[in-house]
Design a protein around this motif. Structure first.
Motif, PDB file in Angstrom:
ATOM      1  N   TYR A 529       0.850  -1.183   0.000  1.00 15.30           N
ATOM      2  CA  TYR A 529       0.000   0.000   0.000  1.00 15.30           C
ATOM      3  C   TYR A 529       0.883   1.229   0.000  1.00 15.30           C
ATOM      4  O   TYR A 529       2.100   1.132   0.107  1.00 15.30           O
ATOM      5  CB  TYR A 529      -0.961   0.005   1.195  1.00 15.30           C
ATOM      6  N   CYS A 530       0.230   2.356  -0.131  1.00 21.69           N
ATOM      7  CA  CYS A 530       0.970   3.617  -0.184  1.00 21.69           C
ATOM      8  C   CYS A 530       0.860   4.298   1.170  1.00 21.69           C
ATOM      9  O   CYS A 530      -0.215   4.340   1.764  1.00 21.69           O
ATOM     10  CB  CYS A 530       0.373   4.500  -1.272  1.00 21.69           C
ATOM     11  N   ILE A 531       1.986   4.789   1.691  1.00 25.04           N
ATOM     12  CA  ILE A 531       1.947   5.596   2.902  1.00 25.04           C
ATOM     13  C   ILE A 531       1.970   7.057   2.455  1.00 25.04           C
ATOM     14  O   ILE A 531       2.932   7.497   1.832  1.00 25.04           O
ATOM     15  CB  ILE A 531       3.143   5.313   3.819  1.00 25.04           C
ATOM     16  N   ALA A 532       0.896   7.734   2.761  1.00 27.74           N
ATOM     17  CA  ALA A 532       0.791   9.120   2.320  1.00 27.74           C
ATOM     18  C   ALA A 532       0.919  10.036   3.528  1.00 27.74           C
ATOM     19  O   ALA A 532       0.253   9.840   4.535  1.00 27.74           O
ATOM     20  CB  ALA A 532      -0.549   9.341   1.627  1.00 27.74           C
ATOM     21  N   VAL A 533       1.809  10.991   3.448  1.00 25.62           N
ATOM     22  CA  VAL A 533       1.950  11.997   4.499  1.00 25.62           C
ATOM     23  C   VAL A 533       1.456  13.314   3.911  1.00 25.62           C
ATOM     24  O   VAL A 533       1.908  13.735   2.853  1.00 25.62           O
ATOM     25  CB  VAL A 533       3.410  12.114   4.967  1.00 25.62           C
ATOM     26  N   VAL A 534       0.498  13.897   4.590  1.00 25.31           N
ATOM     27  CA  VAL A 534      -0.183  15.062   4.025  1.00 25.31           C
ATOM     28  C   VAL A 534      -0.012  16.252   4.965  1.00 25.31           C
ATOM     29  O   VAL A 534      -0.339  16.170   6.145  1.00 25.31           O
ATOM     30  CB  VAL A 534      -1.681  14.743   3.837  1.00 25.31           C
ATOM     31  N   GLU A 535       0.536  17.319   4.439  1.00 26.12           N
ATOM     32  CA  GLU A 535       0.693  18.541   5.236  1.00 26.12           C
ATOM     33  C   GLU A 535      -0.155  19.643   4.627  1.00 26.12           C
ATOM     34  O   GLU A 535      -0.125  19.852   3.415  1.00 26.12           O
ATOM     35  CB  GLU A 535       2.162  18.989   5.227  1.00 26.12           C
ATOM     36  N   ASP A 536      -0.875  20.308   5.483  1.00 27.17           N
ATOM     37  CA  ASP A 536      -1.718  21.412   5.018  1.00 27.17           C
ATOM     38  C   ASP A 536      -0.828  22.630   4.807  1.00 27.17           C
ATOM     39  O   ASP A 536      -0.205  23.127   5.736  1.00 27.17           O
ATOM     40  CB  ASP A 536      -2.781  21.699   6.077  1.00 27.17           C
ATOM     41  N   ILE A 537      -0.745  23.086   3.578  1.00 24.44           N
ATOM     42  CA  ILE A 537       0.100  24.249   3.300  1.00 24.44           C
ATOM     43  C   ILE A 537      -0.752  25.397   2.776  1.00 24.44           C
ATOM     44  O   ILE A 537      -0.253  26.305   2.120  1.00 24.44           O
ATOM     45  CB  ILE A 537       1.212  23.909   2.284  1.00 24.44           C
ATOM     46  N   THR A 538      -2.046  25.322   3.087  1.00 24.92           N
ATOM     47  CA  THR A 538      -2.952  26.360   2.586  1.00 24.92           C
ATOM     48  C   THR A 538      -2.497  27.751   3.035  1.00 24.92           C
ATOM     49  O   THR A 538      -2.459  28.679   2.241  1.00 24.92           O
ATOM     50  CB  THR A 538      -4.373  26.089   3.086  1.00 24.92           C
ATOM     51  N   GLU A 539      -2.134  27.849   4.323  1.00 24.32           N
ATOM     52  CA  GLU A 539      -1.707  29.148   4.837  1.00 24.32           C
ATOM     53  C   GLU A 539      -0.478  29.645   4.108  1.00 24.32           C
ATOM     54  O   GLU A 539      -0.365  30.809   3.754  1.00 24.32           O
ATOM     55  CB  GLU A 539      -1.426  29.069   6.345  1.00 24.32           C
ATOM     56  N   ARG A 540       0.453  28.713   3.898  1.00 25.72           N
ATOM     57  CA  ARG A 540       1.683  29.088   3.210  1.00 25.72           C
ATOM     58  C   ARG A 540       1.348  29.563   1.800  1.00 25.72           C
ATOM     59  O   ARG A 540       1.866  30.567   1.323  1.00 25.72           O
ATOM     60  CB  ARG A 540       2.621  27.882   3.153  1.00 25.72           C
ATOM     61  N   LYS A 541       0.463  28.791   1.156  1.00 22.56           N
ATOM     62  CA  LYS A 541       0.072  29.154  -0.201  1.00 22.56           C
ATOM     63  C   LYS A 541      -0.590  30.526  -0.214  1.00 22.56           C
ATOM     64  O   LYS A 541      -0.357  31.325  -1.108  1.00 22.56           O
ATOM     65  CB  LYS A 541      -0.895  28.102  -0.761  1.00 22.56           C
ATOM     66  N   ARG A 542      -1.414  30.758   0.820  1.00 24.87           N
ATOM     67  CA  ARG A 542      -2.099  32.034   0.909  1.00 24.87           C
ATOM     68  C   ARG A 542      -1.076  33.152   1.086  1.00 24.87           C
ATOM     69  O   ARG A 542      -1.145  34.194   0.434  1.00 24.87           O
ATOM     70  CB  ARG A 542      -3.051  31.995   2.112  1.00 24.87           C
ATOM     71  N   ALA A 543      -0.091  32.876   1.963  1.00 31.21           N
ATOM     72  CA  ALA A 543       0.952  33.876   2.202  1.00 31.21           C
ATOM     73  C   ALA A 543       1.727  34.133   0.915  1.00 31.21           C
ATOM     74  O   ALA A 543       2.040  35.267   0.570  1.00 31.21           O
ATOM     75  CB  ALA A 543       1.879  33.417   3.306  1.00 31.21           C
ATOM     76  N   GLU A 544       2.016  33.014   0.207  1.00 28.84           N
ATOM     77  CA  GLU A 544       2.745  33.164  -1.051  1.00 28.84           C
ATOM     78  C   GLU A 544       1.939  33.998  -2.043  1.00 28.84           C
ATOM     79  O   GLU A 544       2.473  34.870  -2.725  1.00 28.84           O
ATOM     80  CB  GLU A 544       3.040  31.787  -1.660  1.00 28.84           C
ATOM     81  N   ALA A 545       0.658  33.687  -2.092  1.00 26.93           N
ATOM     82  CA  ALA A 545      -0.208  34.422  -3.007  1.00 26.93           C
ATOM     83  C   ALA A 545      -0.257  35.888  -2.602  1.00 26.93           C
ATOM     84  O   ALA A 545      -0.193  36.790  -3.436  1.00 26.93           O
ATOM     85  CB  ALA A 545      -1.602  33.818  -3.007  1.00 26.93           C
ATOM     86  N   ALA A 546      -0.356  36.107  -1.263  1.00 31.66           N
ATOM     87  CA  ALA A 546      -0.415  37.483  -0.774  1.00 31.66           C
ATOM     88  C   ALA A 546       0.879  38.205  -1.114  1.00 31.66           C
ATOM     89  O   ALA A 546       0.871  39.366  -1.530  1.00 31.66           O
ATOM     90  CB  ALA A 546      -0.639  37.492   0.734  1.00 31.66           C
ATOM     91  N   LEU A 547       1.985  37.477  -0.962  1.00 34.98           N
ATOM     92  CA  LEU A 547       3.281  38.069  -1.262  1.00 34.98           C
ATOM     93  C   LEU A 547       3.351  38.433  -2.746  1.00 34.98           C
ATOM     94  O   LEU A 547       3.770  39.527  -3.121  1.00 34.98           O
ATOM     95  CB  LEU A 547       4.398  37.094  -0.890  1.00 34.98           C
ATOM     96  N   ALA A 548       2.931  37.460  -3.557  1.00 36.52           N
ATOM     97  CA  ALA A 548       2.960  37.705  -4.991  1.00 36.52           C
ATOM     98  C   ALA A 548       2.089  38.908  -5.320  1.00 36.52           C
ATOM     99  O   ALA A 548       2.467  39.765  -6.117  1.00 36.52           O
ATOM    100  CB  ALA A 548       2.466  36.469  -5.745  1.00 36.52           C
ATOM    101  N   GLU A 549       0.940  38.974  -4.660  1.00 38.10           N
ATOM    102  CA  GLU A 549       0.027  40.072  -4.921  1.00 38.10           C
ATOM    103  C   GLU A 549       0.641  41.387  -4.453  1.00 38.10           C
ATOM    104  O   GLU A 549       0.577  42.398  -5.137  1.00 38.10           O
ATOM    105  CB  GLU A 549      -1.292  39.812  -4.189  1.00 38.10           C
TER     106      GLU A 549
END
Lengths: 868, 121
Positions: A529-549
């Motif tokens: 089977y596959c071991i999946a490790v999932v990290e929520d990076i929504t905030e980071r993405k939001r920050a990145e988007a905000a930075l880009a903006e």
């Protein structure tokens, strides 16, 4: 015996004696028995012969007389009479046997008894074996010319003998070629027979073995004694013996033989020796030893493992059990065999366990196989876990005739399981408490196992998530890129991958995660089977988007701002110039970035600008430049370039952000204003000069006027000097540190006035008033005070105090003794009143004998007041 | 005050009261005042024709600069002192010439003239 009376009985001619032929012509007819005793002999023979043919031969006549029986044996017709020439009968004899017959006849002619065996060939081609016996008798001359004898059919005997010979040949072949040693020994142990194999074994020719005692040469005394004992046992008992015999061979190696020994009997049954067949079984013995050793090891192993197998009666009485469990429990078979199984030592530690066993046996007796894990009591009381089973034992008819209990030690297995459980627990703890989402994902993308954090991230309750696949909650655009890696990984072609992707939460919101997937393989290496490790990076993405903006906004602002904006890095190189810069200078990013922007600066200003810029970079300090910047049309415009250092979150210097403002209009306006101020000043001073000239004219020739005129001119000069300073400061401010020496020009230059104080900017009005006050104090000192003699001195100093206020102290020393004046002149009055009026200052005039001390305290000019 | 005794000094000044005061100051110092001239033209004529030791020129005569007179005087090796109300700016315009700021006292005027005379001597 009808033949007895037959005439043939008298004159039976023997077929036998070939000697008759060799004796020349036989006497024809007239043969008569010359001795009547012979008739008795014939009778006796006839009686004895029992049906055999009787013959008489007369060598002198060469004739033989035979009876009917003989005629039958020789195949002679009965009508031919009873007397024949010898040669006639000899024709029927097998040619191969004639020489032997002839030799026998000749021996008989010499007086020996006649005996011969030969074949006759009958008319139908069949052969018969005959045996003839007889004797020759002397005639009157003593010559042996008359013979009498018997002939009998030995065909059957010969056939038996042939079969025997063939059998013997066969036997010989067998014993010669057999791998075993075959031998026969007489009672004294002498070989009477041995085969090739034995000869080979003893390395002695067969002929030399025969007749020698076996213990003579071939064996050591010890071996020989044992063998003899075996041989004697066979001979004494008359029974065959199968026995292993050991002997050292010629090479000194111990060999083991298997011997089968039988008594050798005479036809009367008496035992005259032994017949033996001996096989070398040394190799087999060694193999057996090896097998035994290996079995022992296996048994040891099994015993250690506590493998239990037993047999019970259907009602639970132990009939048999293997050794291991007995030994392990320190029991003897008698301790348990015949006892009820549950009462045995193994189970004696717990009534509950005994009850469980009873129940299991009862169920097994009903046909069930019962299996459970339980513990058994071992020697010393230790309890050992086992996997226990009791099964029914059936006969061919299917009837349960017993129970088979069996067990294996599962201590190691349990330990492994414990370790596994521990590891499992650890894993579970890790899995569940992880700060990241963790999941096991099956081949088709189905969630097999998910931790709380993952549920939290995707916003699904666990049971709901477990009914979905990862594809179900993945953003449509991210499914294909994920599967592109997932599928090869699940085929085992890829050990793992990492990607950023989007999930839809249950509430429909889109989240960004980092997925780290790795493949779990089974022991046999197949993908599990596959071991999946999932990290929520929504905030980071939001920050990145905000930075880009934010960057985009900055660019937009910078590009559209009325000022030009630039950014440099820590290495001083320019990394950004706003569009307005390019529009203004006509530069491009290629020509402007880095240090290219310097090229747009007026050559006369460029070096200074560069130097200032580099110096500021070295100190990471803000800076401000004014220079002329070349416009795209070639015209230069004055600009202010102001920059502030950029710093990272850790305070590290990252470079500058700067703005460039076109101040050409302002610069020109400033120039113009200076010109205007200069012009104004010029006019004011011209006017002062005219006023001075008018006063000069007016008081020319008037009594007392020159002193007054001088005082007037001094005041006018001081006023003018203050104006000059203010003109230099664009009528905005004047520095007291500059103003004071100018107001006290001559005494200061003569070093009779010491001036000390920090730079202090004064408003124009304050500056003029203070300059006039200092002038009057100085004039007063020259007239009456410290400067009126040659030694006096004046100290002028000021300081800034809280408020903010400043305090200026004029202190005269070394002048003539001072007493307070009876009347204040214009100068001192002006000081007190003008200062109080214009500066709201507090003035004290202290006329001490040692000299005047004047203290002026006033509030410092503020920015508001500065704007008058 | 002996430094200026007998010196012939041209005075060019368009303001009457200032010219009169300056003439008085120079006379008191023992000098002989040539002029005063109130125009560039008259000042130029005097500068070219009179025997002179020095000159005090107002830099701005009726809106015209007195540079031409100064040049003519320098050509004749006559020391020049500019009198001006322009302050620093006025000094810059005067080039290397001695300057006395208006309003000036008799001492400052004498000082400036003596400095100019010694420089050209």
């Amino acid at each position: 015996m009808t033949e007895q009376g037959h005439p043939l009985a008298r004159g039976a001619g023997a077929a036998g004696n070939a000697a008759a032929e060799g004796s020349g012509s036989a006497p024809a007819g007239g043969w008569k028995p010359r001795r009547p005793a012979s008739s008795e002999a014939v009778l006796r023979l006839a009686l004895e012969s029992g049906g055999m043919g009787v013959w008489q031969v007369d060598l002198r006549r060469g004739m033989v007389t035979v009876d009917d029986r003989l005629k039958d044996l020789f195949g002679v017709a009965h009508e031919d009479g009873y007397e024949f020439p010898i040669a006639r009968l000899d024709r029927s004899i097998h040619p191969a046997d004639l020489p032997g017959l002839t030799a026998a006849r000749e021996r008989a002619h010499a007086g020996e008894p006649f005996a011969a065996e030969y074949r006759v060939v009958l008319g139908d081609g069949s052969e018969r074996w005959l045996a003839g016996v007889g004797e020759m008798q002397p005639d009157e001359t003593g010559a042996l010319t008359y013979g009498i004898g018997l002939i009998y059919d030995i065909t059957e005997r010969k056939r038996t003998e042939g079969a025997l010979r063939r059998n013997e040949a066969l036997l010989h072949g067998v014993i010669s070629n057999i791998d075993a040693n075959v031998y026969a020994k007489d009672r004294r142990g002498r070989f009477v027979l041995c085969n090739d194999a034995l000869a080979t074994l003893y390395r002695t020719p067969q002929e030399q073995i025969i007749g020698r005692a076996f213990d003579d040469v071939f064996f050591t005394p010890e071996d020989a004694a044992r063998i003899r004992a075996n041989d004697m046992a066979v001979m004494t008992s008359g029974q065959s013996l199968r026995v292993e015999e050991a002997a050292v061979d010629d090479d000194g190696r111990e060999r083991t033989y298997l011997s089968i020994k039988s008594p050798l009997r005479e036809p009367d049954g008496s035992i005259v020796g032994i017949v033996g067949v001996t096989t070398d079984i040394t190799d087999r013995k060694q193999a057996e030893e090896a097998l035994r050793a290996s079995e022992a090891r296996l048994r040891t192993l099994l015993d250690q493992l506590f493998a239990f197998v037993g047999v019970l009666t259907p009602d639970g009485v132990l009939l048999h059990a293997n050794r291991a469990p007995l030994e392990a429990a320190g029991l003897q078979p008698d301790d348990v065999w015949g006892k009820r199984f549950e009462d045995c030592y193994w189970w004696s530690y717990s009534e509950r366990v005994q009850e469980q066993l009873r129940d299991a046996m009862a169920r097994a007796a009903q046909g069930e196989v019962v299996r459970y894990d339980v513990r058994v009591r071992m020697a010393g009381g230790r309890l050992m876990p086992i996997d226990f089973q009791v099964a029914p034992l059936r006969d061919n008819a299917g009837t349960i005739i017993g129970l088979i209990p069996s067990a294996i030690d599962i201590e190691q297995r349990l330990k492994a399981e414990d370790a596994m459980r521990l590891s499992e627990a650890r894993f579970r703890a890790t899995f569940e408490n992880a700060a990241v989402g963790i999941a096991h994902v099956g081949m088709a993308g189905e969630w097999l196992r998910v931790n709380d954090r993952l549920c939290e991230i995707v916003g699904y309750p666990r049971d709901e998530l477990l009914r979905k696949t990862f594809q179900d909650i993945t953003h449509p655009d991210d499914i294909a890129p994920d599967l592109e890696k997932f599928e090869p990984m699940m085929r085992g072609e890829l050990s793992g991958y990492r990607m950023e992707k989007r999930y839809y939460r249950k509430d429909g919101t889109l989240i960004w995660v980092t997925l780290t997937a790795s493949l779990q393989r089974a022991d046999d290496d197949t993908p599990l089977y596959c071991i999946a490790v999932v990290e929520d990076i929504t905030e980071r993405k939001r920050a990145e988007a905000a930075l880009a903006e934010s960057e985009a906004r900055f660019r937009e602002m910078a590009d559209n701002a009325p000022v030009m904006v630039w950014v440099t890095g820590a290495d001083s190189r320019c990394t950004f110039l706003s569009r307005s810069w390019y529009d203004f200078t006509g530069q491009t990013p290629e020509t402007g970035l880095g240090f290219g922007w310097l090229g747009a600066i007026h050559p006369a200003d460029r070096d200074d600008a560069h130097e200032t810029f580099l110096a500021a970079n070295a100190r990471c300090e803000a800076f401000r430049l004014e220079y002329r910047l070349r416009r795209a049309d070639g015209a230069y415009r004055w600009v202010i370039d102001a920059a502030a250092p950029r710093r990272g979150g850790d305070g590290a210097f990252l470079g500058y952000i700067g703005s460039v403002i076109d101040i050409d209009e302002r610069h020109k306006a400033e120039e113009h204003r200076k010109l205007m101020i200069d012009e104004l000043n010029h006019r004011v001073k011209n006017t002062l000069a005219v006023v001075q000239g008018m006063a000069h004219r007016t008081f020319k020739g008037v009594s007392g006027a020159p002193q007054a005129m001088q005082a007037f001119e001094g005041r006018l000069q001081a006023f003018s000097a203050a104006h000059n300073l203010l003109t230099r400061g664009n009528w905005e401010r004047a520095d007291l540190a500059v103003l004071a020496p100018a107001a006290l020009e001559a005494p200061w230059r003569d070093r009779r006035v010491e001036i000390d104080g920090p730079p202090l900017m004064l408003q124009p009005k304050q500056a003029v008033t203070i300059a006039m006050a200092l002038h009057e104090l100085c004039t007063n000192a020259i007239k009456y005070g410290a400067l009126s003699n040659e030694t006096g001195r004046v100290a002028v100093d000021w300081s800034v105090t809280d408020g903010p206020r400043f305090e200026l102290v004029w202190r005269e020393r070394g002048g003539p003794p001072v007493s307070p004046p009876k009347r204040r002149g214009f100068g001192l009055l002006m000081i007190e009143q003008a200062l109080a009026n214009d500066l709201h200052a507090e003035v004290t005039m202290d006329f001490r004998p040692e000299g005047l001390t004047c203290t002026i305290g006033a509030a410092l000019p503020t920015a508001e007041r500065d704007t008058q | 005050m002996t430094g200026l005794q007998g010196k012939r000094i041209l005075l060019v000044e368009d303001e009457f009261f200032v010219a009169a005061m300056a003439a008085d100051m120079l006379a008191e110092l023992g000098a002989t005042v040539v002029g005063p001239a109130a125009t560039i033209a008259k000042g130029m004529r005097l500068a070219e024709t009179e025997a002179l030791d020095a000159a005090v020129l107002d830099l701005n005569i009726g809106g015209e600069r007195s540079d031409a007179i100064a040049a003519a005087l320098r050509a004749r090796n006559v020391s020049v002192v500019f009198a001006t109300g322009y302050g620093r700016a006025g000094l810059a315009m005067a080039g290397t010439a001695a300057v006395v700021e208006k309003p000036y006292s008799q001492e400052k005027l004498a000082e400036a003239l003596l400095q100019a005379l010694s420089a050209s001597a």
